[in-house]
Design a protein around this motif. Structure first.
Motif, PDB file in Angstrom:
ATOM      1  N   THR A  40      -0.125 -11.870  -7.793  1.00 54.07           N
ATOM      2  CA  THR A  40      -1.014 -11.411  -6.728  1.00 54.07           C
ATOM      3  C   THR A  40      -0.189 -10.911  -5.542  1.00 54.07           C
ATOM      4  O   THR A  40       1.001 -11.212  -5.428  1.00 54.07           O
ATOM      5  CB  THR A  40      -1.944 -12.534  -6.217  1.00 54.07           C
ATOM      6  N   VAL A  41      -0.837 -10.197  -4.661  1.00 53.58           N
ATOM      7  CA  VAL A  41      -0.184  -9.762  -3.428  1.00 53.58           C
ATOM      8  C   VAL A  41       0.224 -10.987  -2.619  1.00 53.58           C
ATOM      9  O   VAL A  41       1.298 -11.010  -2.008  1.00 53.58           O
ATOM     10  CB  VAL A  41      -1.105  -8.813  -2.624  1.00 53.58           C
TER      11      VAL A  41
ATOM     12  N   ASP B 192      -5.598  -9.676  -4.044  1.00 54.49           N
ATOM     13  CA  ASP B 192      -5.631  -8.696  -5.136  1.00 54.49           C
ATOM     14  C   ASP B 192      -4.605  -9.011  -6.221  1.00 54.49           C
ATOM     15  O   ASP B 192      -3.477  -9.415  -5.947  1.00 54.49           O
ATOM     16  CB  ASP B 192      -5.360  -7.281  -4.605  1.00 54.49           C
ATOM     17  N   SER B 193      -5.020  -8.781  -7.449  1.00 60.82           N
ATOM     18  CA  SER B 193      -4.152  -8.929  -8.612  1.00 60.82           C
ATOM     19  C   SER B 193      -3.222  -7.727  -8.699  1.00 60.82           C
ATOM     20  O   SER B 193      -3.664  -6.576  -8.595  1.00 60.82           O
ATOM     21  CB  SER B 193      -5.010  -9.008  -9.875  1.00 60.82           C
TER      22      SER B 193
ATOM     23  N   GLU C 166      -4.187  -5.358 -11.546  1.00 69.90           N
ATOM     24  CA  GLU C 166      -5.320  -4.485 -11.242  1.00 69.90           C
ATOM     25  C   GLU C 166      -4.924  -3.357 -10.297  1.00 69.90           C
ATOM     26  O   GLU C 166      -5.574  -2.313 -10.262  1.00 69.90           O
ATOM     27  CB  GLU C 166      -6.468  -5.293 -10.656  1.00 69.90           C
ATOM     28  N   LEU C 167      -3.849  -3.563  -9.540  1.00 72.30           N
ATOM     29  CA  LEU C 167      -3.366  -2.528  -8.622  1.00 72.30           C
ATOM     30  C   LEU C 167      -2.391  -1.568  -9.306  1.00 72.30           C
ATOM     31  O   LEU C 167      -1.874  -0.663  -8.679  1.00 72.30           O
ATOM     32  CB  LEU C 167      -2.665  -3.176  -7.422  1.00 72.30           C
TER      33      LEU C 167
ATOM     34  N   TRP D 154       0.582  -2.338 -10.335  1.00 78.44           N
ATOM     35  CA  TRP D 154       1.936  -2.667  -9.886  1.00 78.44           C
ATOM     36  C   TRP D 154       2.806  -2.781 -11.130  1.00 78.44           C
ATOM     37  O   TRP D 154       2.450  -3.443 -12.094  1.00 78.44           O
ATOM     38  CB  TRP D 154       1.889  -3.998  -9.147  1.00 78.44           C
TER      39      TRP D 154
ATOM     40  N   THR E  94      -6.819  -0.900   1.838  1.00 74.31           N
ATOM     41  CA  THR E  94      -7.446  -1.023   0.520  1.00 74.31           C
ATOM     42  C   THR E  94      -6.897  -2.186  -0.296  1.00 74.31           C
ATOM     43  O   THR E  94      -7.457  -2.515  -1.331  1.00 74.31           O
ATOM     44  CB  THR E  94      -7.303   0.281  -0.297  1.00 74.31           C
ATOM     45  N   VAL E  95      -5.822  -2.809   0.167  1.00 71.63           N
ATOM     46  CA  VAL E  95      -5.202  -3.918  -0.558  1.00 71.63           C
ATOM     47  C   VAL E  95      -5.373  -5.194   0.261  1.00 71.63           C
ATOM     48  O   VAL E  95      -5.233  -5.173   1.486  1.00 71.63           O
ATOM     49  CB  VAL E  95      -3.699  -3.635  -0.808  1.00 71.63           C
ATOM     50  N   SER E  96      -5.675  -6.289  -0.416  1.00 73.82           N
ATOM     51  CA  SER E  96      -5.770  -7.590   0.248  1.00 73.82           C
ATOM     52  C   SER E  96      -4.822  -8.569  -0.434  1.00 73.82           C
ATOM     53  O   SER E  96      -4.356  -8.331  -1.552  1.00 73.82           O
ATOM     54  CB  SER E  96      -7.202  -8.134   0.198  1.00 73.82           C
TER      55      SER E  96
ATOM     56  N   GLU F   2       0.831  -1.211   0.000  1.00 71.34           N
ATOM     57  CA  GLU F   2       0.000   0.000   0.000  1.00 71.34           C
ATOM     58  C   GLU F   2       0.863   1.258   0.000  1.00 71.34           C
ATOM     59  O   GLU F   2       0.561   2.229  -0.712  1.00 71.34           O
ATOM     60  CB  GLU F   2      -0.936  -0.004   1.204  1.00 71.34           C
TER      61      GLU F   2
END
Length: 77
Positions: A62-63, A25-26, A29-30, A32, A20-22, A11
């Motif tokens: 992903t995260v 999460d892709s 999509e973030l 990154w 806001t990030v899990s 984050e």
């Protein structure tokens, strides 16, 4: 580094609000990107004194994948 701390670092790098990030999460999509990768590698090295492999980080989608890389790096140290 616990999983919530890795998420908080993601984050911080993305400059988004906390919470806001899990893990699911892709990264695409973030938004990154390669600069995020460099920042993450540098921060993990500074905070934990461990190295994250750049090619493995580039393959992360992903995260959760990033969390796994940090766990693996800490286990190797």
């Amino acid at each position: 580094m616990d999983h919530s701390a890795v998420i908080a670092l993601v984050e911080e790098i993305l400059e988004v609000e906390a919470g806001t990030v899990s893990a699911a999460d892709s990264l695409a999509e973030l938004d990154w990107d390669s600069l995020s990768n460099l920042s993450f590698i540098a921060e993990v090295d500074a905070r934990l004194g461990v190295s994250i492999d750049a090619s493995e980080l580039s393959a992360a989608t992903t995260v959760s994948d990033i969390i796994g890389l940090v766990d693996h790096a800490v286990d190797r140290a």
